[in-house]
Design a protein around this motif. Structure first.
Motif, PDB file in Angstrom:
ATOM      1  N   HIS A  50     -23.265 -43.198  -0.135  1.00  0.00           N
ATOM      2  CA  HIS A  50     -23.705 -41.574  -0.603  1.00  0.00           C
ATOM      3  C   HIS A  50     -23.137 -41.375  -2.169  1.00  0.00           C
ATOM      4  N   ASP A  51     -23.976 -41.608  -3.298  1.00  0.00           N
ATOM      5  CA  ASP A  51     -22.756 -41.636  -4.285  1.00  0.00           C
ATOM      6  C   ASP A  51     -22.037 -40.847  -4.917  1.00  0.00           C
ATOM      7  N   HIS A  52     -22.631 -39.211  -4.266  1.00  0.00           N
ATOM      8  CA  HIS A  52     -21.252 -38.085  -4.532  1.00  0.00           C
ATOM      9  C   HIS A  52     -20.615 -38.153  -3.755  1.00  0.00           C
ATOM     10  N   ALA A  97     -18.269 -40.973  -5.222  1.00  0.00           N
ATOM     11  CA  ALA A  97     -17.665 -40.841  -6.156  1.00  0.00           C
ATOM     12  C   ALA A  97     -16.364 -39.773  -6.365  1.00  0.00           C
ATOM     13  N   ARG A  98     -16.375 -39.189  -4.686  1.00  0.00           N
ATOM     14  CA  ARG A  98     -15.395 -38.154  -4.609  1.00  0.00           C
ATOM     15  C   ARG A  98     -13.951 -38.677  -3.852  1.00  0.00           C
TER      16      ARG A  98
END
Length: 229
Positions: free
Chosen positions: A78-80, A83-84
Motif C-alpha cells: 500500500h503506497d501510504h 512511503a512511511r
C-alpha cells in the motif's frame, strides 16, 4: 554469512507462480516483472503502470508466438504505508522498480505457506516450485541478494526498508540474527533480472489450492520425498 551456511541452513528455495506457469518457466526461465515486460514488448504508459506503480491485480500478457504469461499483483503493498517505511530518500516508484527488476524466492516452507494461505491467493490454484539452493547459488552467485524482510509487503507492522535491505550473501548478518527463528532470519533470496536456467535447478513442481497440495506437476529424478511445499 557464507555460502556454505546459506546452503546448509536453507537447502531448498520456494517460488509461487500462477496456475499453469510451469511450461513457460521451462522455456524461458523465471523472469522478473521487468524481464517479462521486456519479453512481451510492453512499453509506454502501460509499462509505467505495471513496473513503476503498485499493481492491484494480476495482469495477463500476450504476444504473438509466445505463451501467455501473468504478471502478479502486489496486493500486500500500500503506497501510504510504503512511503512511511522507506528509508534513504527512496520513493515508492523507486522501490517498485527495484522489486520488479528481480526474481524472488522464499527460503523456508513456512514462508511459502504463509503466502499460499493469504486471503488473496488461497481460493485460486497456484504453482509452487521447490528448488535446489546449492545449484542456483553456484550458477548465479554474482547476482544474488538476501533480504531479512518480506520486501513486497507493507501489511501488519511494515518493516523499514531501503538501500541496505538487500545484501550480498557475504554481507548478510546471519549470525547476529541467529536468535530469530530460521524462517525469520533470512526471508528472501533474490536474483537480478531473471533466472533463465531455473528449470535445471527445480526439484519438484506442485499445484496447491486452499491450503492443500492437490497434485504433483513434475518431479526431478534428484528430488527427495520431502521436496514439496
Amino acid at each position: 554469512m557464507t555460502e556454505e551456511e546459506l546452503i546448509e541452513t536453507y537447502p531448498r528455495l520456494y517460488h509461487m507462480a500462477h496456475d499453469g506457469a510451469w511450461p513457460a518457466i521451462q522455456e524461458h526461465g523465471l523472469l522478473s516483472a521487468s524481464a517479462l515486460l521486456d519479453l512481451y514488448e510492453v512499453d509506454g504508459q502501460l509499462r509505467f503502470s505495471l513496473e513503476s506503480q503498485r499493481r492491484p491485480e494480476s495482469v495477463e500478457l500476450q504476444r504473438r508466438g509466445l505463451r501467455g504469461a501473468v504478471i502478479r499483483d502486489q496486493k500486500p503493498m500500500h503506497d501510504h504505508l510504503l512511503a512511511r517505511c522507506l528509508q534513504d530518500g527512496l520513493t515508492p516508484r523507486e522501490w517498485y522498480e527495484r522489486l520488479n527488476s528481480r526474481s524472488f524466492f522464499w527460503l523456508s516452507s513456512e514462508r511459502i505457506w504463509r503466502l499460499l494461505r493469504a486471503r488473496a491467493y488461497r481460493k485460486q490454484p497456484q504453482t509452487v516450485l521447490t528448488i535446489d539452493t546449492a545449484g542456483l547459488v553456484a550458477s548465479h552467485r554474482e547476482r544474488i541478494w538476501l533480504s531479512p524482510i518480506n520486501s513486497g509487503a507493507t501489511l501488519f507492522n511494515p518493516q523499514p526498508r531501503g538501500n541496505q535491505t538487500f545484501l550480498r550473501v557475504a554481507d548478510f548478518p546471519f549470525r547476529e540474527r541467529s536468535k530469530r527463528r530460521k524462517e525469520d532470519n533470512v526471508v528472501e533470496l533474490v536474483v537480478d533480472h531473471s533466472v533463465p536456467d531455473l528449470a535445471v535447478h527445480v526439484l519438484a513442481v506442485h499445484r496447491v489450492k486452499d491450503d492443500q497440495v492437490i497434485g504433483e506437476i513434475w518431479r526431478s529424478e534428484r528430488a527427495l520425498a520431502t521436496d514439496h511445499p
